[in-house]
Design a protein around this motif. Structure first.
Motif, PDB file in Angstrom:
ATOM      1  N   CYS A 144      42.328  35.510  56.879  1.00  0.00           N
ATOM      2  CA  CYS A 144      42.947  36.282  55.995  1.00  0.00           C
ATOM      3  C   CYS A 144      43.264  35.743  54.493  1.00  0.00           C
ATOM      4  CB  CYS A 144      44.257  36.804  56.688  1.00  0.00           C
ATOM      5  SG  CYS A 144      45.582  35.741  56.702  1.00  0.00           S
ATOM      6  N   CYS A 156      44.672  30.205  55.737  1.00  0.00           N
ATOM      7  CA  CYS A 156      44.129  30.646  56.876  1.00  0.00           C
ATOM      8  C   CYS A 156      42.626  31.244  56.516  1.00  0.00           C
ATOM      9  CB  CYS A 156      44.614  31.903  57.253  1.00  0.00           C
ATOM     10  SG  CYS A 156      43.928  32.933  58.670  1.00  0.00           S
ATOM     11  N   SER A 182      50.040  35.731  60.116  1.00  0.00           N
ATOM     12  CA  SER A 182      49.530  36.827  59.342  1.00  0.00           C
ATOM     13  C   SER A 182      48.688  37.833  60.220  1.00  0.00           C
ATOM     14  CB  SER A 182      49.123  36.420  58.054  1.00  0.00           C
ATOM     15  OG  SER A 182      48.699  37.741  57.249  1.00  0.00           O
ATOM     16  N   CYS A 183      47.575  37.057  60.608  1.00  0.00           N
ATOM     17  CA  CYS A 183      46.478  37.685  61.121  1.00  0.00           C
ATOM     18  C   CYS A 183      46.154  37.435  62.695  1.00  0.00           C
ATOM     19  CB  CYS A 183      45.148  37.711  60.553  1.00  0.00           C
ATOM     20  SG  CYS A 183      44.520  35.912  60.468  1.00  0.00           S
ATOM     21  N   CYS A 217      47.723  31.967  63.030  1.00  0.00           N
ATOM     22  CA  CYS A 217      48.113  32.312  61.839  1.00  0.00           C
ATOM     23  C   CYS A 217      49.032  33.692  62.222  1.00  0.00           C
ATOM     24  CB  CYS A 217      46.994  33.068  61.000  1.00  0.00           C
ATOM     25  SG  CYS A 217      47.325  33.847  59.580  1.00  0.00           S
TER      26      CYS A 217
HETATM   27 ZN    ZN Z   1      45.421  34.720  58.967  1.00  0.00          ZN
END
Ligand code: ZN
Length: 127
Positions: free
Chosen positions: A27, A24, A12-13, A10
């Motif tokens: 997150c 995901c 993002s996280c 991911c």
């Molecule tokens: Zn994530």
């Protein structure tokens, strides 16, 4: 069991997964999971990178590209000298501008050069 070559991370996280997911699970962001090639522990280099070496543009061999004239001068010019066997060309344009017509002409000209032509359409009927 086949050795896993890819992981999914991911952006993002940073969560890593064994399989791709649209959302995901950590997150809850959408479309942030991307595929990454697992590193070979011996060389710490993805196998794709080991196989390819940089090549200068002027050292690239073009001899294997077989360009065939469509016998339509302007179309040959736009295609860089003709169509390349095994290539795919996307032809776009406004409705009614003549996309099908020019492709029919090209198919006719190639067939006249003893090439086999297969015309596939999802829009037109045979009659
Ligand atoms: Zn994530």
């Amino acid at each position: 069991m086949a050795k896993q070559k890819f992981i999914y991370r991911c952006s993002s996280c940073g969560l890593t997964l064994d399989q791709w997911m649209g959302k995901c699970p950590q997150c809850s962001e959408w479309s942030t999971i991307t595929e990454e090639e697992l590193l070979d522990k011996k060389n710490l280099t993805p196998s794709r990178m080991r196989e390819s070496k940089p090549v200068a543009f002027d050292a690239i061999e073009m001899g294997s590209l077989c360009k065939r004239s469509c016998a339509i001068g302007e179309l040959d010019r736009v295609l860089g000298g003709g169509i390349v066997e095994g290539s795919l060309v996307l032809l776009g344009g406004d409705p009614g501008i003549g996309k099908s017509t020019i492709l029919f002409q090209m198919a006719h000209n190639l067939a006249a050069q003893n090439m086999k032509v297969l015309y596939v359409s999802g829009e037109e009927s045979a009659v």
